[in-house]
Each structure stands twice: as structure tokens, then as C-alpha cells.
Enzyme design. Structure first.
Site, PDB file in Angstrom:
ATOM      1  N   THR A 112       0.659  -1.119  -0.091  1.00  0.00           N
ATOM      2  CA  THR A 112      -0.011   0.157   0.035  1.00  0.00           C
ATOM      3  C   THR A 112       0.954   1.168   0.040  1.00  0.00           C
ATOM      4  O   THR A 112       0.483   2.328  -0.761  1.00  0.00           O
ATOM      5  CB  THR A 112      -1.085   0.087   1.302  1.00  0.00           C
ATOM      6  OG1 THR A 112      -1.737  -1.242   1.169  1.00  0.00           O
ATOM      7  CG2 THR A 112      -2.023   1.069   1.101  1.00  0.00           C
TER       8      THR A 112
ATOM      9  N   ASP B 144       2.373   5.354   5.927  1.00  0.00           N
ATOM     10  CA  ASP B 144       2.595   3.889   5.819  1.00  0.00           C
ATOM     11  C   ASP B 144       1.302   3.098   6.031  1.00  0.00           C
ATOM     12  O   ASP B 144       0.442   3.499   6.348  1.00  0.00           O
ATOM     13  CB  ASP B 144       3.636   3.412   6.784  1.00  0.00           C
ATOM     14  CG  ASP B 144       4.659   2.289   6.604  1.00  0.00           C
ATOM     15  OD1 ASP B 144       4.162   1.628   5.525  1.00  0.00           O
ATOM     16  OD2 ASP B 144       5.424   1.924   7.417  1.00  0.00           O
TER      17      ASP B 144
ATOM     18  N   GLU C  62      10.702   1.434  10.352  1.00  0.00           N
ATOM     19  CA  GLU C  62       9.644   1.951  10.264  1.00  0.00           C
ATOM     20  C   GLU C  62       9.198   2.614  11.402  1.00  0.00           C
ATOM     21  O   GLU C  62       8.858   3.800  11.578  1.00  0.00           O
ATOM     22  CB  GLU C  62       8.455   1.096   9.735  1.00  0.00           C
ATOM     23  CG  GLU C  62       8.240   0.432   8.242  1.00  0.00           C
ATOM     24  CD  GLU C  62       7.562  -0.521   8.077  1.00  0.00           C
ATOM     25  OE1 GLU C  62       6.946  -0.974   6.954  1.00  0.00           O
ATOM     26  OE2 GLU C  62       6.960  -1.239   9.090  1.00  0.00           O
TER      27      GLU C  62
END
Length: 275
Positions: A33, A87, A109
Site C-alpha cells: 500500500t 505507511d 518504520e
């Protein structure tokens, strides 16, 4: 019917359109995504709609994609404060707790997204769940040194009760067994995936317990970090935010308090009049 890939594209594009403006430092997530958010950022920079953007990627593959699109890249070493990070997530529960790290980039992340003023989560409706655990295993990044000991220690935590700890094999970019070698992250570590049959009872407690273990580098539970969730479904993209939810709850509580106060005042007035 809109395909899952089209839903991912909708949220990825909208996140950049709505939350990124010229002059920003942007955190670029990792995954199927987040790929579309990176793609959209590259498009808008190329067209000149956005200018003076620098970005921090959260994995080697995101870095390679960004470079191919001409997105200027920096690191946390030079830019410790980000305006926004975008994210995906593997799961989102009703309390806005996330599971991330299915793609193996959870440490980078988390480092990037904790440094951002806003963290925008982009998902399709298949990622929403009633409780974390049963629908997607919780990844934990651990050191290679004595990793079997660390795995046993994790499984023995009371807050992880009922989990089956499985060392990730093959590629680190997914939690499927697709090779005979132990999966290695971009940071040179291993990943153990915690499988649960039932929802985790106390997500923040489990997150704290895992983080405190020697041998654990970090984990895929992202608690209290989300600014907004963009979720694509059959009716388009919806936006929800913890702040809005909290404000609504406060309004309801205040109304209940005022209602009780008015009721108490009315009773007091009637007593006074009777006297």
C-alpha cells in the site's frame, strides 16, 4: 467491484494529496500500500505540483523505488524531525493500535514514524479487525545471537500467553515460509512471528514487555502513534482519527455531566420550594 489493488492505490494517492505539501520532510513506508504513496509523491514532484521535498525511506526496497522516481532522499542522521510519515499496516484495531512488520521493515518504520509530527496509516477495509492477534501474527525483530533462547523467553511472557512463536524463514519481506535459510532483515537481524488463536488482551502491556526483553530489537506493535487512518472500501476512502474519537467521547461525557447537574439542580429547587 473495486479490486484490493485499486483500494490500495486510492488510499496511497489520497494520503499524499491530503497530507503532503511543498517544503516537507516525508517518511516513506514499506509495503504494497505504501508503494502507491511513494508513486504518487514521485508523480507530484515530477509535475512540479510539489517542490522542495525530501524523504526518508524505511527500507532498502522503498529507497530503490524512491530513487527510481527521482525523490530526493535523506536520513534521520541529518533530519531528525519529519512533518509526516505515511505507511500501511497489517492490522488496525478499534483503539488505533497497529500490527506492522509483515514486510520485515518494522524497526526502520518505527524509528521514522516516531520522529514524524503526523503518522498517516493507509489501509483497505480488509486490514480492520476487532482485536490484534488472530488475523495477523505479531512480528518481533531479534538479534541473531542466541536467538532460540530469545524466542523461548518471548513465548514465556505472560502478556504473550497462548502465542506460537515461529522463526521467519526465507525472505524477510513476508511471513510465509519461502526458503530454507533464516530470514534476515535490512538490519541483519532475525524475525519471530507470534501467532495467536485469540485476541491479545492488553496490547500496550505486551508491547512494553517485549521491548524490555534483552535480545529483542523491536516489535511490530505500534501503539499510540496514529494521527489518522485512511481506509478504502466499497464506499470510497474514509478518514478516522483518535483525536476525533476522543473529542467525541469527551463531548458525550460532558453532556452526561451537564444532564446530571441539571437534574440535581431541579431536584434541589423542588426541595427548597417544598420547604
Amino acid at each position: 467491484m473495486t479490486s484490493q489493488e485499486e483500494l490500495k492505490k486510492q488510499t496511497g494517492y489520497k494520503s499524499v494529496d491530503d497530507y503532503v505539501s511543498s517544503g516537507m520532510v516525508v517518511g516513506l513506508g514499506t509495503g504494497s500500500t505504501a508503494y502507491y504513496a511513494v508513486e504518487r509523491l514521485g508523480q507530484k514532484l515530477k509535475s512540479g505540483e510539489l517542490k522542495d521535498i525530501v524523504a526518508i525511506p524505511t527500507s532498502i526496497r522503498t529507497k530503490e523505488q524512491a530513487e527510481s522516481l527521482g525523490i530526493p532522499l535523506v536520513t534521520l542522521d541529518t533530519h531528525s524531525k519529519l512533518d509526516v510519515a505515511i505507511d500501511g499496516a497489517d492490522n488496525v484495531d478499534p483503539g488505533f493500535n497497529l500490527v506492522k512488520g509483515g514486510g520485515g521493515a518494522l524497526l526502520r518504520e518505527k524509528m521514522v514514524e516516531l520522529a514524524a509530527d503526523k503518522f498517516i496509516v493507509i489501509v483497505d477495509e480488509s486490514k480492520l479487525c476487532g482485536g490484534l492477534g488472530p488475523t495477523f501474527p505479531i512480528p518481533v525483530e531479534i538479534t541473531p545471537f542466541c536467538h532460540e533462547h530469545t524466542i523461548r523467553t518471548i513465548a514465556a511472557l505472560p502478556s504473550c500467553g497462548g502465542c506460537k512463536a515461529v522463526l521467519r524463514m526465507g525472505s524477510s519481506s513476508n511471513n510465509k515460509v519461502d526458503g530454507d535459510e533464516i530470514a534476515v532483515t535490512d538490519n541483519g537481524n532475525y524475525i519471530v512471528d507470534l501467532h495467536f488463536a485469540e485476541a491479545i488482551k492488553n496490547v500496550p502491556k505486551m508491547a512494553a514487555d517485549l521491548k524490555a526483553l534483552c535480545g529483542v530489537v523491536d516489535h511490530g506493535l505500534f501503539c499510540g502513534m496514529t494521527t489518522a487512518v485512511l481506509c478504502a472500501g466499497a464506499d470510497g476512502v474514509t478518514v478516522t482519527a483518535p483525536e476525533k474519537k476522543n473529542k467525541a467521547e469527551k463531548i458525550v461525557k460532558n453532556m452526561a455531566f451537564l444532564s446530571a447537574a441539571v437534574g440535581l439542580l431541579a431536584v434541589s429547587t423542588m426541595i427548597i420550594r417544598k420547604r
